[in-house]
Design a protein around this motif. Sequence first.
Motif, mmCIF file in Angstrom:
data_model
loop_
_atom_site.group_PDB
_atom_site.id
_atom_site.type_symbol
_atom_site.label_atom_id
_atom_site.label_comp_id
_atom_site.label_asym_id
_atom_site.label_seq_id
_atom_site.Cartn_x
_atom_site.Cartn_y
_atom_site.Cartn_z
ATOM 1 N N MET A 342 0.829 -1.208 0.000
ATOM 2 C CA MET A 342 0.000 0.000 0.000
ATOM 3 C C MET A 342 0.864 1.259 0.000
ATOM 4 S SD MET A 342 -2.880 -1.019 2.866
ATOM 5 C CE MET A 342 -3.484 0.671 2.957
ATOM 6 N N THR A 343 1.903 1.251 0.810
ATOM 7 C CA THR A 343 2.768 2.424 0.925
ATOM 8 C C THR A 343 3.553 2.649 -0.360
ATOM 9 O OG1 THR A 343 2.945 2.003 3.302
ATOM 10 C CG2 THR A 343 4.568 3.483 2.328
ATOM 11 N N LYS A 345 2.674 1.756 -3.393
ATOM 12 C CA LYS A 345 1.731 2.220 -4.408
ATOM 13 C C LYS A 345 1.373 3.687 -4.196
ATOM 14 C CE LYS A 345 -2.807 1.113 -6.416
ATOM 15 N NZ LYS A 345 -3.989 0.194 -6.330
ATOM 16 N N ALA A 346 1.163 4.075 -2.940
ATOM 17 C CA ALA A 346 0.802 5.464 -2.637
ATOM 18 C C ALA A 346 1.938 6.413 -2.974
ATOM 19 C CB ALA A 346 0.426 5.584 -1.166
ATOM 20 N N GLU A 348 4.375 5.941 -5.156
ATOM 21 C CA GLU A 348 4.545 6.013 -6.618
ATOM 22 C C GLU A 348 3.443 6.864 -7.241
ATOM 23 O OE1 GLU A 348 6.919 1.827 -7.501
ATOM 24 O OE2 GLU A 348 4.725 1.847 -7.557
ATOM 25 N N ALA A 349 2.234 6.762 -6.715
ATOM 26 C CA ALA A 349 1.140 7.596 -7.231
ATOM 27 C C ALA A 349 1.403 9.074 -6.975
ATOM 28 C CB ALA A 349 -0.182 7.179 -6.579
ATOM 29 N N ALA A 350 2.169 9.377 -5.909
ATOM 30 C CA ALA A 350 2.518 10.767 -5.598
ATOM 31 C C ALA A 350 3.752 11.235 -6.361
ATOM 32 C CB ALA A 350 2.754 10.914 -4.098
ATOM 33 N N ALA A 559 0.905 10.898 1.312
ATOM 34 C CA ALA A 559 0.680 10.033 0.149
ATOM 35 C C ALA A 559 -0.349 8.954 0.459
ATOM 36 C CB ALA A 559 1.995 9.409 -0.301
ATOM 37 N N LEU A 560 -0.256 8.366 1.648
ATOM 38 C CA LEU A 560 -1.224 7.338 2.040
ATOM 39 C C LEU A 560 -2.629 7.924 2.154
ATOM 40 C CD1 LEU A 560 0.911 5.414 4.686
ATOM 41 C CD2 LEU A 560 -0.086 4.391 2.629
ATOM 42 N N ALA A 563 -4.020 8.479 -1.262
ATOM 43 C CA ALA A 563 -4.381 7.216 -1.912
ATOM 44 C C ALA A 563 -5.725 6.695 -1.420
ATOM 45 C CB ALA A 563 -3.288 6.181 -1.657
ATOM 46 N N THR A 564 -6.040 6.911 -0.148
ATOM 47 C CA THR A 564 -7.317 6.424 0.380
ATOM 48 C C THR A 564 -8.490 7.281 -0.077
ATOM 49 O OG1 THR A 564 -7.052 7.725 2.416
ATOM 50 C CG2 THR A 564 -6.206 5.463 2.421
ATOM 51 N N THR A 566 -8.748 8.553 -3.156
ATOM 52 C CA THR A 566 -8.974 8.407 -4.598
ATOM 53 C C THR A 566 -9.733 7.122 -4.895
ATOM 54 O OG1 THR A 566 -6.807 7.336 -4.829
ATOM 55 C CG2 THR A 566 -6.926 9.729 -5.184
#
Length: 566
Positions: A342-343, A345-346, A348-350, A559-560, A563-564, A566
Motif C-alpha cells: 500500500m505504501t 503504491k501510494a 509512486e502515485a505521488a 501520500a497514504l 491514496a485512500t 482516490t
Amino acid sequence: MSSWRDLCAARKQRQLDAIPKQWIIHVPPDEQRNVLDIPRNCGLLTPRELEITETDNVQTLLHRLRTAEWSSVEVTTAFYKRAIIAHQLTNCLTEIFVERALKRAQEVDDYLKIHGKVIGPLHGLPISLKDQFCLQGMETIMGYAGWIGRIAESDSVLVEILYECGAVPFVRTNVPQTLQWGETYNHVFGRTTNPYNRYMTPGGSSGGEGALVAMRGSPLGVGTDIGGSLRIPSTFCGLYTLRPSYERLPYCNAVNSQEGQESISSVLGPMTNSLEGVKAFTKAVIDARPWRKDPLCVRKEWNEREYQLGDHGGRDAKLCFAVMWDNGVIKPHPPLKRALEMTKKALEAAGHRVIDWENHRNIEIYKIGVSIFNADDGTDYLADCALSGEPLIQTMSPDTDAHEYALDQPLARSILGERRHLSAYELWQLHREKRALRKSHLDHWEATVSRTGTGRPVDAIISPAVAYAACPHGCNSDDFYTSFCNYLDYTASVFPVTHVDKALDRPMPPHEFRNHEDEAVYKLYDPELFHGLPVGLQLIGRTLEEEGVIAMTEVVVEALKAATQT
C-alpha cells in the motif's frame, strides 16, 4: 523484612487508593477483548471532555490552550479521567498524582491570565511519562520490587524542560521488569494489555504509554527506546513515534537498566495519535537547548533547512524510498506485506520512486548488538532483583491461557549460543566491530546512488517495525527490525498504515525457515485472531536526521491519505 510479594501487594494497593472513587467504572470481563469504545460509553466523561480527549491533533490542543478556549485545568482533568478509565481496562499506569497535576495546571492557567502570554510551546498540555523519568519527591520504581520507596531527589532533565515549556506531567506508565522486553509485565504493577485486544500485548518496554495513548488517555506520552521500545508499542497500538539518534534529546537523570552500557544508548521520544504531535514535542525540547542541562546532549539546534528536506532536494523534490520487504531473519506476516505494498503504491502515485532495499550484513549486526547487551550475563538485572529477593522474570507468558507459540528463548540464543560474562577486552572488541559495521552499512547506503535515479542515495528505508501486528502475551520475541536502527544509530519513525483484515490477509504458504523463531512466527499467524489490529511501518533515516525523518514521514503519510481518498 517484608517479602517481595508483600511489598508489591502493598504498593499496588497504594496505587488503587490514589484513584478518585468517583472515577471507578464497571470493568467488563476479559472475554470482551476490544475496550476502545468504553471511555465513550461508560458515562464518566462529559460531552466536552469527550471532545477534548478525542482531539487527536496535538497542535489543535495547543492552539485552544494558548487562546484560553480550553483551560489547562479542564484539559488535564479530562485526560486524567480518561487515563484512569484506560488504566482500569488495560493496567497501563504506575504513578497517579491527581492533585499535584491539577495544581500545576492551575499555575499554567494563572500565568496566562496574569501575563497574557504562554509559558512555552507546550503550554498547558498534559504529558504522560514512562516510569523512568524522575519527578522530584515521587517514587521511580521501574518495575523492580527492590525500588519501591526509592524517592527522586530531583526531576529528570526532560521533566525540567517540560516545565519550562509549560507542559503538565500528569501520570507515569508501566514497564517490564529490566526494560529489556518487547512486552510489559512486572511483579509490582502487573501486566499491561492492548486495548484493541486485551489477549494481546501492547508491546514494550513503553507498553504502558502505548496502551494509554491508544485509549486517548493522554494526548502525548514520552517513552524510551534501546531496541525498539518506542516503535514496537507504537506499531502495536496504532500510534506515531520518533526514535531519535543517540543523545539528541536529554536523557540525563532518568533511571535505566544496564546503566554504564554506552555503546548502544537508550533514547527518548514522543508517542502520539498525530504526526503533528511528534514534531511539536521534538522541536519544543530541542528549542529549549537541552545541552545546557545534559552534558551528553548533542549541541544541535532545530534545523529548519533539514525539515524542509534540504538534504533531499527540497520539499518539492521527488524522493526515492527503498522498501525492506524482509530483513532475512524473520519473514513478516501477510498484513505487513500488504501495508508495504500500500505504501509503495501510494508513494509512486505521488510521483516518488520506490526501489527494493538490499540487506547488508544483517546477521552480523544483530549478533554484535545482542552480544553487547548480554556482556554482563545478567549481572545488572540480578543485582536489582536481589534488593528484594524477587525472581528475575523469565517469560512474558501468562500463567493461564498462554499461547502455544510463545517464544521464551528467542533467536539470540540460537545465534550466540550460551551466554557468559565477557571481559572488558572482549567487550572492547565488540565495540570495535560495531563501529566497523556502521561504516560498512553507511558505504552500502551511499552506494545506492547508482540505483535511485535522483542523483542522491536512497532518501529513506521503509520497513516493518515488527514482523507482525500486536501478538499474544509471551509471543513477542522479534525486535531486529527495530534494534537494527539502535545498533547503527539511525533515526527512525513509526506511522500507522492499516488494520489486519482477515479477508485480505490470508496466510501464505510455508517458506524455507531461517531459524526456529522464523518458523514459530510463521505458525503464529491466524487471521481470525489478528483481525482488526493496527498495522504500522517504520521509516529509517540517517544518524541525527530527526528533522528530515519527521518531514519524510509527513510525505509518506500524506501520500497514504491521498491514496485512500482516490
